[in-house]
Design a protein around this motif. Structure first.
Motif, PDB file in Angstrom:
ATOM      1  N   VAL A  93       0.864  -1.177   0.000  1.00 42.44           N
ATOM      2  CA  VAL A  93       0.000   0.000   0.000  1.00 42.44           C
ATOM      3  C   VAL A  93       0.899   1.224   0.000  1.00 42.44           C
ATOM      4  O   VAL A  93       1.664   1.447   0.940  1.00 42.44           O
ATOM      5  N   GLU A  94       0.842   2.015  -1.047  1.00 39.42           N
ATOM      6  CA  GLU A  94       1.738   3.170  -1.187  1.00 39.42           C
ATOM      7  C   GLU A  94       1.588   4.114  -0.003  1.00 39.42           C
ATOM      8  O   GLU A  94       0.475   4.387   0.471  1.00 39.42           O
ATOM      9  N   GLY A  95       2.737   4.586   0.481  1.00 37.42           N
ATOM     10  CA  GLY A  95       2.744   5.513   1.602  1.00 37.42           C
ATOM     11  C   GLY A  95       2.730   4.830   2.950  1.00 37.42           C
ATOM     12  O   GLY A  95       2.868   5.477   3.989  1.00 37.42           O
ATOM     13  N   ASP A  96       2.559   3.508   2.970  1.00 38.52           N
ATOM     14  CA  ASP A  96       2.502   2.755   4.222  1.00 38.52           C
ATOM     15  C   ASP A  96       3.912   2.367   4.650  1.00 38.52           C
ATOM     16  O   ASP A  96       4.386   1.252   4.416  1.00 38.52           O
ATOM     17  N   GLY A  97       4.618   3.314   5.273  1.00 36.98           N
ATOM     18  CA  GLY A  97       5.974   3.050   5.743  1.00 36.98           C
ATOM     19  C   GLY A  97       7.007   3.064   4.647  1.00 36.98           C
ATOM     20  O   GLY A  97       8.151   2.651   4.835  1.00 36.98           O
ATOM     21  N   GLU A  98       6.643   3.554   3.459  1.00 34.34           N
ATOM     22  CA  GLU A  98       7.558   3.558   2.325  1.00 34.34           C
ATOM     23  C   GLU A  98       8.654   4.605   2.516  1.00 34.34           C
ATOM     24  O   GLU A  98       8.400   5.721   2.958  1.00 34.34           O
ATOM     25  N   ASP A  99       9.863   4.243   2.175  1.00 33.42           N
ATOM     26  CA  ASP A  99      11.007   5.150   2.322  1.00 33.42           C
ATOM     27  C   ASP A  99      11.840   5.063   1.041  1.00 33.42           C
ATOM     28  O   ASP A  99      12.460   4.039   0.758  1.00 33.42           O
ATOM     29  N   THR A 100      11.858   6.148   0.274  1.00 36.91           N
ATOM     30  CA  THR A 100      12.562   6.146  -1.008  1.00 36.91           C
ATOM     31  C   THR A 100      14.066   6.330  -0.859  1.00 36.91           C
ATOM     32  O   THR A 100      14.797   6.270  -1.846  1.00 36.91           O
ATOM     33  N   THR A 101      14.537   6.557   0.370  1.00 39.38           N
ATOM     34  CA  THR A 101      15.971   6.796   0.575  1.00 39.38           C
ATOM     35  C   THR A 101      16.746   5.507   0.798  1.00 39.38           C
ATOM     36  O   THR A 101      17.978   5.534   0.859  1.00 39.38           O
ATOM     37  N   ILE A 102      16.056   4.369   0.917  1.00 42.05           N
ATOM     38  CA  ILE A 102      16.747   3.107   1.168  1.00 42.05           C
ATOM     39  C   ILE A 102      16.741   2.257  -0.094  1.00 42.05           C
ATOM     40  O   ILE A 102      15.958   2.484  -1.011  1.00 42.05           O
ATOM     41  N   ASN A 103      17.621   1.258  -0.133  1.00 49.89           N
ATOM     42  CA  ASN A 103      17.723   0.432  -1.338  1.00 49.89           C
ATOM     43  C   ASN A 103      16.574  -0.582  -1.409  1.00 49.89           C
ATOM     44  O   ASN A 103      15.787  -0.725  -0.466  1.00 49.89           O
ATOM     45  N   ALA A 104      16.500  -1.289  -2.535  1.00 49.39           N
ATOM     46  CA  ALA A 104      15.369  -2.176  -2.799  1.00 49.39           C
ATOM     47  C   ALA A 104      15.261  -3.304  -1.771  1.00 49.39           C
ATOM     48  O   ALA A 104      14.158  -3.650  -1.331  1.00 49.39           O
ATOM     49  N   ILE A 105      16.391  -3.872  -1.382  1.00 44.86           N
ATOM     50  CA  ILE A 105      16.370  -4.984  -0.419  1.00 44.86           C
ATOM     51  C   ILE A 105      15.881  -4.501   0.941  1.00 44.86           C
ATOM     52  O   ILE A 105      15.055  -5.144   1.592  1.00 44.86           O
ATOM     53  N   GLU A 123      16.859 -12.406  14.431  1.00 46.92           N
ATOM     54  CA  GLU A 123      16.693 -11.390  13.396  1.00 46.92           C
ATOM     55  C   GLU A 123      17.228 -11.881  12.054  1.00 46.92           C
ATOM     56  O   GLU A 123      16.642 -11.606  10.995  1.00 46.92           O
ATOM     57  N   ALA A 124      18.341 -12.609  12.082  1.00 48.57           N
ATOM     58  CA  ALA A 124      18.923 -13.132  10.842  1.00 48.57           C
ATOM     59  C   ALA A 124      17.958 -14.098  10.157  1.00 48.57           C
ATOM     60  O   ALA A 124      17.829 -14.101   8.921  1.00 48.57           O
ATOM     61  N   GLU A 125      17.265 -14.915  10.935  1.00 48.57           N
ATOM     62  CA  GLU A 125      16.306 -15.862  10.364  1.00 48.57           C
ATOM     63  C   GLU A 125      15.112 -15.120   9.756  1.00 48.57           C
ATOM     64  O   GLU A 125      14.605 -15.502   8.698  1.00 48.57           O
ATOM     65  N   ASN A 126      14.669 -14.052  10.435  1.00 45.99           N
ATOM     66  CA  ASN A 126      13.561 -13.255   9.901  1.00 45.99           C
ATOM     67  C   ASN A 126      13.936 -12.642   8.560  1.00 45.99           C
ATOM     68  O   ASN A 126      13.176 -12.721   7.589  1.00 45.99           O
ATOM     69  N   ILE A 127      15.105 -12.023   8.488  1.00 51.81           N
ATOM     70  CA  ILE A 127      15.543 -11.366   7.254  1.00 51.81           C
ATOM     71  C   ILE A 127      15.716 -12.390   6.137  1.00 51.81           C
ATOM     72  O   ILE A 127      15.343 -12.142   4.984  1.00 51.81           O
ATOM     73  N   ALA A 128      16.266 -13.559   6.479  1.00 52.89           N
ATOM     74  CA  ALA A 128      16.448 -14.610   5.476  1.00 52.89           C
ATOM     75  C   ALA A 128      15.101 -15.040   4.899  1.00 52.89           C
ATOM     76  O   ALA A 128      14.978 -15.281   3.688  1.00 52.89           O
ATOM     77  N   PHE A 129      14.083 -15.132   5.755  1.00 52.24           N
ATOM     78  CA  PHE A 129      12.753 -15.506   5.280  1.00 52.24           C
ATOM     79  C   PHE A 129      12.183 -14.417   4.367  1.00 52.24           C
ATOM     80  O   PHE A 129      11.632 -14.701   3.298  1.00 52.24           O
ATOM     81  N   PHE A 130      12.303 -13.161   4.768  1.00 51.13           N
ATOM     82  CA  PHE A 130      11.774 -12.055   3.963  1.00 51.13           C
ATOM     83  C   PHE A 130      12.393 -12.033   2.563  1.00 51.13           C
ATOM     84  O   PHE A 130      11.724 -11.714   1.579  1.00 51.13           O
ATOM     85  N   LYS A 131      13.678 -12.389   2.486  1.00 53.85           N
ATOM     86  CA  LYS A 131      14.376 -12.374   1.194  1.00 53.85           C
ATOM     87  C   LYS A 131      13.821 -13.422   0.231  1.00 53.85           C
ATOM     88  O   LYS A 131      13.954 -13.267  -0.991  1.00 53.85           O
ATOM     89  N   THR A 132      13.186 -14.488   0.756  1.00 54.39           N
ATOM     90  CA  THR A 132      12.625 -15.519  -0.118  1.00 54.39           C
ATOM     91  C   THR A 132      11.290 -15.091  -0.725  1.00 54.39           C
ATOM     92  O   THR A 132      10.803 -15.731  -1.660  1.00 54.39           O
ATOM     93  N   LEU A 133      10.707 -14.033  -0.193  1.00 54.92           N
ATOM     94  CA  LEU A 133       9.401 -13.580  -0.662  1.00 54.92           C
ATOM     95  C   LEU A 133       9.558 -12.664  -1.872  1.00 54.92           C
ATOM     96  O   LEU A 133      10.600 -12.037  -2.055  1.00 54.92           O
ATOM     97  N   PRO A 134       8.540 -12.565  -2.713  1.00 52.06           N
ATOM     98  CA  PRO A 134       8.646 -11.729  -3.920  1.00 52.06           C
ATOM     99  C   PRO A 134       8.678 -10.247  -3.587  1.00 52.06           C
ATOM    100  O   PRO A 134       8.217  -9.826  -2.518  1.00 52.06           O
ATOM    101  N   THR A 135       9.221  -9.460  -4.499  1.00 53.56           N
ATOM    102  CA  THR A 135       9.175  -8.008  -4.348  1.00 53.56           C
ATOM    103  C   THR A 135       7.712  -7.575  -4.386  1.00 53.56           C
ATOM    104  O   THR A 135       6.980  -7.945  -5.298  1.00 53.56           O
ATOM    105  N   PRO A 136       7.240  -6.840  -3.384  1.00 52.45           N
ATOM    106  CA  PRO A 136       5.814  -6.504  -3.335  1.00 52.45           C
ATOM    107  C   PRO A 136       5.370  -5.628  -4.501  1.00 52.45           C
ATOM    108  O   PRO A 136       6.107  -4.761  -4.960  1.00 52.45           O
ATOM    109  N   LYS A 137       4.163  -5.883  -4.971  1.00 51.51           N
ATOM    110  CA  LYS A 137       3.558  -5.120  -6.064  1.00 51.51           C
ATOM    111  C   LYS A 137       2.788  -3.939  -5.469  1.00 51.51           C
ATOM    112  O   LYS A 137       2.033  -4.109  -4.498  1.00 51.51           O
ATOM    113  N   PRO A 138       2.929  -2.735  -6.013  1.00 54.28           N
ATOM    114  CA  PRO A 138       2.137  -1.598  -5.517  1.00 54.28           C
ATOM    115  C   PRO A 138       0.641  -1.837  -5.707  1.00 54.28           C
ATOM    116  O   PRO A 138       0.212  -2.374  -6.735  1.00 54.28           O
ATOM    117  N   LEU A 139      -0.138  -1.439  -4.723  1.00 59.50           N
ATOM    118  CA  LEU A 139      -1.585  -1.609  -4.800  1.00 59.50           C
ATOM    119  C   LEU A 139      -2.153  -0.909  -6.030  1.00 59.50           C
ATOM    120  O   LEU A 139      -3.052  -1.440  -6.693  1.00 59.50           O
TER     121      LEU A 139
END
Length: 393
Positions: A93-105, A123-139
């Protein structure tokens, strides 16, 4: 094996028209070639995620859209385009915590941290799991794509959409699991994988549901809604869109007069087969017709959804697999008994087309007729009329 055509000594009246209000045959594309040979008259085919939107579109184009009252041949498909709550985390959802100053990952990680609840432990396990998920599509992209597909199919619905408090994301595929995976299934679903501790935040699911309901209202399309342990939040979402558009509650005398007038108008239309009804295309802020798919809520909730002030026409669909097996059977039967005859639909909710889908449809028609005390012929006719009214208005 029992002969389905003469169960209980009564042949099943397929010739009267049997319509599946909710199914997923594009999950097994190898079964699509069976659809033209099915006994069912038409299938309301759902999409749910990124992998099947285009498939539903292609199948409808290949086999033909079903048009009510067509004199020029007919297909068997009513395509439906929507994003299921099981995959709501894949939408941003655009604007929901979005930050254009950080990289895609980092942006992807932050998105999933915001829309998922639960933890793998470290925390390492959480980040590893997030990386397996697809890049989110804008609403906004999802809504634009969905609108384009809906406009390409004038009778298409919005679905499957909804809320699910029980669902947990599956774990990533392991190499040994990939080796044994059924290649005939469309990717993207769980397919028996172990479940992770992550659930999609309900507020995020609701934002996605509300946006799709509004799109359905804009194009005046019906919707098919999934609700698991979330009937209260779903009703709340509906009520937010209905607010200010409630129907005026008329007196019994006034309601009878209006019903008689509508019946006379329908009879006049029936007398003139060549006259086409004008379709009101004025956008609405809510969907004109709603199907609560494989409904398992309490009878009390039905009263709220069917209140005379509700501006949407709400239908309730039932499937053998979900509704007439397991511990909720008695509750479902009580709900079904209390429902008005003209608000009941049937479905297979099956992921593969063909004989098994036909068998499930026959089973649920027979079950509904038994619970409601209808004859098989009258019940089949009534369910067909309900489906046509739900889809076409």
């Amino acid at each position: 094996m029992e002969d389905k055509t003469t169960k209980d000594g009564i042949p099943f009246p397929w010739e009267l028209g049997v319509f599946d209000a909710h199914c997923h045959p594009t999950d097994t594309m190898t079964s699509i070639s069976d659809i033209p040979h099915m006994k069912a008259t038409a299938l309301t085919v759902m999409s749910t995620r990124g992998e099947d939107q285009e498939l539903v579109d292609e199948v409808a184009k290949q086999l033909g859209d079903y048009y009510h009252g067509s004199k020029h041949g007919n297909g068997k498909i009513v395509p439906c385009f929507g994003w299921h709550p099981w995959f709501a985390h894949q939408i941003r959802v655009e604007g929901d915590g979005e930050d254009t100053t950080i990289n895609a990952i980092e942006s992807k990680t932050r998105h999933y941290r915001n829309v998922l609840t639960g933890t793998m432990g470290t925390e390492a396990e959480n980040i590893a799991f997030f990386k397996t998920l697809p890049t989110p599509k804008p609403l906004s992209t999802l809504l634009s794509e969905t609108k384009t597909r809906l406009l390409a199919h004038p009778n298409a619905l919005v679905g499957e959409i909804g809320l699910d408090k029980a669902f947990r994301l599956p774990m990533p595929w392991q190499e040994d699991e990939l080796d044994s995976r059924n290649s005939g299934l469309t990717p993207g679903s769980r397919e028996g994988r172990k479940l992770s501790p992550y659930r999609v935040v309900i507020a995020h699911q609701k934002a996605l549901l509300k946006a799709q309901l509004q799109l359905a209202g804009e194009l005046r399309r019906a919707v098919s809604v999934h609700s698991v342990q979330g009937h209260g939040v779903v009703l709340e979402c509906f009520q937010e869109l209905w607010r200010g558009y409630e129907r005026k509650v008329e007196s019994k005398r006034r309601r009878k007069k209006m019903v008689d007038q509508e019946r006379n108008e329908e009879e006049e239309d029936d007398d003139d087969d060549d006259k086409e009804k004008e379709v009101d295309a004025t956008p609405l802020p809510y969907p004109p017709r709603i199907c609560m798919h494989s409904y398992s809520g309490f009878p009390e909730a039905v009263k709220q959804l069917l209140h005379s002030s509700v501006p949407s026409d709400v239908y309730f669909s039932f499937s053998t697999v979900i509704n007439f097996t397991g511990p909720t059977v008695n509750r479902v039967k009580s709900t079904l008994e209390a429902l008005p005859d003209d608000r009941i639909l049937i479905e297979s909710d099956l992921h593969t087309a063909g004989k098994q889908m036909d068998d499930l449809l026959e089973d649920v028609v027979r079950t509904v007729c038994h619970v409601k005390g209808w004859s098989l012929e009258d019940g089949t006719k009534l369910l067909a009329e309900n489906w046509r009214r739900f889809v076409f208005g």
